[in-house]
Design a protein around this motif. Structure first.
Motif, PDB file in Angstrom:
ATOM      1  N   SER A 142      30.162  38.886  -0.248  1.00 15.22           N
ATOM      2  CA  SER A 142      29.872  39.174  -1.649  1.00 15.22           C
ATOM      3  C   SER A 142      31.177  39.058  -2.422  1.00 15.22           C
ATOM      4  O   SER A 142      32.108  39.832  -2.195  1.00 15.22           O
ATOM      5  CB  SER A 142      29.282  40.579  -1.791  1.00 15.22           C
ATOM      6  N   ASP A 143      31.247  38.069  -3.316  1.00 12.32           N
ATOM      7  CA  ASP A 143      32.493  37.844  -4.049  1.00 12.32           C
ATOM      8  C   ASP A 143      32.523  38.641  -5.349  1.00 12.32           C
ATOM      9  O   ASP A 143      31.640  39.462  -5.617  1.00 12.32           O
ATOM     10  CB  ASP A 143      32.714  36.349  -4.295  1.00 12.32           C
ATOM     11  N   VAL A 144      33.545  38.396  -6.168  1.00 12.26           N
ATOM     12  CA  VAL A 144      33.761  39.208  -7.368  1.00 12.26           C
ATOM     13  C   VAL A 144      32.614  39.092  -8.372  1.00 12.26           C
ATOM     14  O   VAL A 144      32.397  40.000  -9.192  1.00 12.26           O
ATOM     15  CB  VAL A 144      35.109  38.815  -8.027  1.00 12.26           C
ATOM     16  N   THR A 180      27.386  42.475   5.102  1.00 16.49           N
ATOM     17  CA  THR A 180      28.488  41.657   5.619  1.00 16.49           C
ATOM     18  C   THR A 180      29.815  42.218   5.106  1.00 16.49           C
ATOM     19  O   THR A 180      30.257  43.248   5.558  1.00 16.49           O
ATOM     20  CB  THR A 180      28.291  40.180   5.247  1.00 16.49           C
ATOM     21  N   ARG A 181      30.447  41.532   4.172  1.00 19.26           N
ATOM     22  CA  ARG A 181      31.737  42.016   3.680  1.00 19.26           C
ATOM     23  C   ARG A 181      31.914  41.644   2.208  1.00 19.26           C
ATOM     24  O   ARG A 181      31.169  40.840   1.654  1.00 19.26           O
ATOM     25  CB  ARG A 181      32.890  41.424   4.501  1.00 19.26           C
ATOM     26  N   ALA A 186      36.555  41.119  -5.038  1.00 19.82           N
ATOM     27  CA  ALA A 186      35.419  42.018  -5.280  1.00 19.82           C
ATOM     28  C   ALA A 186      35.851  43.469  -5.099  1.00 19.82           C
ATOM     29  O   ALA A 186      35.496  44.345  -5.904  1.00 19.82           O
ATOM     30  CB  ALA A 186      34.268  41.682  -4.332  1.00 19.82           C
ATOM     31  N   ILE A 187      36.628  43.725  -4.059  1.00 23.25           N
ATOM     32  CA  ILE A 187      37.125  45.087  -3.804  1.00 23.25           C
ATOM     33  C   ILE A 187      38.065  45.535  -4.918  1.00 23.25           C
ATOM     34  O   ILE A 187      37.985  46.666  -5.415  1.00 23.25           O
ATOM     35  CB  ILE A 187      37.827  45.159  -2.437  1.00 23.25           C
ATOM     36  N   ILE A 195      33.570  51.481  -9.132  1.00 24.47           N
ATOM     37  CA  ILE A 195      32.349  51.190  -8.371  1.00 24.47           C
ATOM     38  C   ILE A 195      32.587  51.518  -6.899  1.00 24.47           C
ATOM     39  O   ILE A 195      33.620  51.158  -6.326  1.00 24.47           O
ATOM     40  CB  ILE A 195      31.952  49.707  -8.505  1.00 24.47           C
ATOM     41  N   ASN A 196      31.650  52.200  -6.282  1.00 25.07           N
ATOM     42  CA  ASN A 196      31.730  52.495  -4.851  1.00 25.07           C
ATOM     43  C   ASN A 196      31.188  51.314  -4.051  1.00 25.07           C
ATOM     44  O   ASN A 196      30.123  50.779  -4.376  1.00 25.07           O
ATOM     45  CB  ASN A 196      30.906  53.740  -4.510  1.00 25.07           C
TER      46      ASN A 196
END
Length: 276
Positions: A142-144, A180-181, A186-187, A195-196
């Motif tokens: 999952s990207d930004v 997945t990641r 994104a993080i 955002i959690n």
């Protein structure tokens, strides 16, 4: 010895990494090293990590079903697809285990447009929305764009009052969950925006992987004593977690499991729910 990862990348085979994953499943050192030696005799240059996993899983299953079930966890979560409907139910169960109230698939009118929210959760009078991003392949990330999109939906909902769990409440928090990641961007955006995030390996101490091992929140799809069709029947009955099968002979009978097999399934269930 070179091996090919799911992503197509070619890397050196790391025996220590395989042994570590076997130990994390609950296998003892002797079992892990024995499996490692057997696999070392069978692998070849260019073998895929998927084939190595299959060999390790088969050998582990010969020793203990519950260890094989833990080793199979990531694939078991992937089996909650392909649409992700059962993944959403599974995530709701994880929050319920932490004493949250939950509601799934709620449609709410925002300031601008209607929104279908995957999960709403409430604890200590704080209501949060949870958006689930399910991927069928483990190399997908999952990207930004995901937190950017979810954050805009959150902003359209957060200032309105809704009757959600009891009295009129506002959504004041936001979660994004993936099997997945998340990419680094994104993080970074999520941390900056409050955002959690929850993924297979993030955050490190409370990731999907660690929550399962510490809290026994395994999905029924990881059980090795059931067929794929039988697991799907359990999901249809809203039996999502292995924990929900503890002593549940009626549920197993309802999906057509014979009396002889029920005992084997319940033994694996009991062993798997002995968390460490």
């Amino acid at each position: 010895m070179k091996i090919v990862k799911h992503s197509g990348a070619v890397v050196n085979f790391n025996p220590d990494k395989l042994i570590s994953s076997l130990l994390k499943s609950g296998a003892d050192v002797f079992t892990a090293e024995s499996i490692m030696k057997e696999i070392s005799n069978e692998i070849y240059d260019g073998i895929s990590t998927k084939n190595i996993y299959k060999k390790a899983f088969a050998l582990l299953k010969k020793h203990t079903n519950s260890h094989a079930a833990r080793y199979n966890l990531r694939a078991a979560i992937e089996m909650l697809g392909p649409e992700g409907f059962y993944f959403e139910k599974y995530i709701a169960r994880l929050f319920e285990a932490e004493k949250y109230e939950t509601k799934t698939n709620v449609v709410l009118q925002g300031n601008c447009v209607m929104h279908e929210v995957d999960i709403l959760i409430k604890k200590n009078n704080v209501v949060s929305m949870v958006e689930c991003k399910f991927h069928g392949g483990r190399e997908a990330a999952s990207d930004v764009k995901v937190p950017l999109y979810v954050f805009s939906r959150f902003n359209d909902l957060r200032h309105k009052g809704f009757t959600l769990f009891s009295t009129k409440e506002k959504i004041s928090n936001c979660w994004i969950v993936t099997n997945t990641r998340f990419t680094a961007d994104a993080i970074a955006f999520a941390e900056c925006s409050g955002i959690n995030l929850l993924s297979w390996d993030y955050p490190e101490k409370r990731s999907l992987k660690s929550r399962n091992n510490h809290d026994c929140l395994y999905p029924v799809t990881c059980l090795t004593t059931l067929t794929k069709a039988e697991k799907e029947k359990l999901l249809l009955l809203d039996i999502i977690l292995v924990k929900e099968l503890i002593g549940n002979k009626l549920g197993l009978k309802e999906i057509g499991i014979s009396s002889g097999r029920i005992n084997n399934v319940l033994k694996e269930v009991a062993d798997l729910c002995k968390c460490y």
